[in-house]
Enzyme design. Sequence first.
Site, PDB file in Angstrom:
ATOM      1  N   LYS A 120       1.312   4.346   6.845  1.00  0.00           N
ATOM      2  CA  LYS A 120       0.528   5.245   5.985  1.00  0.00           C
ATOM      3  C   LYS A 120       1.131   6.645   6.055  1.00  0.00           C
ATOM      4  O   LYS A 120       1.880   6.977   6.972  1.00  0.00           O
ATOM      5  CB  LYS A 120      -0.937   5.323   6.460  1.00  0.00           C
ATOM      6  CG  LYS A 120      -1.662   4.003   6.531  1.00  0.00           C
ATOM      7  CD  LYS A 120      -1.945   3.432   5.170  1.00  0.00           C
ATOM      8  CE  LYS A 120      -2.666   2.082   5.305  1.00  0.00           C
ATOM      9  NZ  LYS A 120      -2.353   1.198   4.219  1.00  0.00           N
ATOM     10  N   SER A 176       0.805  -1.225   0.000  1.00  0.00           N
ATOM     11  CA  SER A 176       0.000   0.000   0.000  1.00  0.00           C
ATOM     12  C   SER A 176       0.835   1.271   0.000  1.00  0.00           C
ATOM     13  O   SER A 176       0.276   2.357  -0.131  1.00  0.00           O
ATOM     14  CB  SER A 176      -0.947   0.020   1.202  1.00  0.00           C
ATOM     15  OG  SER A 176      -0.227   0.239   2.409  1.00  0.00           O
TER      16      SER A 176
END
Length: 152
Positions: free
Chosen positions: A106, A69
């Site tokens: 993230k 991701s």
Amino acid sequence: MSSSPSHHNHSVMDTTIKHSPFTLPLFATTVHAGFPSPAHDYLETMLDLNQLLIKHPSATFFVRVQGNSMTLAGIHSGDILIVDRSLESRSNTIVVAVINGEFAVKRLHRRDDLVTLMAECSPEHGHYPPITMNEESDCQVWGVVVAAIHLF
């Protein structure tokens, strides 16, 4: 927005790092990624990667990445992240967060009172919706990523 990871089967590890200096030569010349240039045999100094990468040893830990991701941020599955828990998580920093009891890496974005965690990957690596951090969410920033170690 706050949940103790220890409630989710994550143990808090001893982050005290004890190391003796381990230095290797650092050449003063740069390596061109484009056209080659004549090599310079000039040694600038000795380099200790611990001193370069770890500014706060008692607040720093390593964690291995699983998943894709964050590939557009240069973080790939199998990489090892160096995470400093003493640094303030600012907008646009990459953080390790605990989201619903699971660790994730993230990019953190702040706009006014809105704090969002975003993935950075191309569509072929999947779609990861933004995660909004608020009082109701089970989400906590665990530390700021200061470097990624990528082995070939």
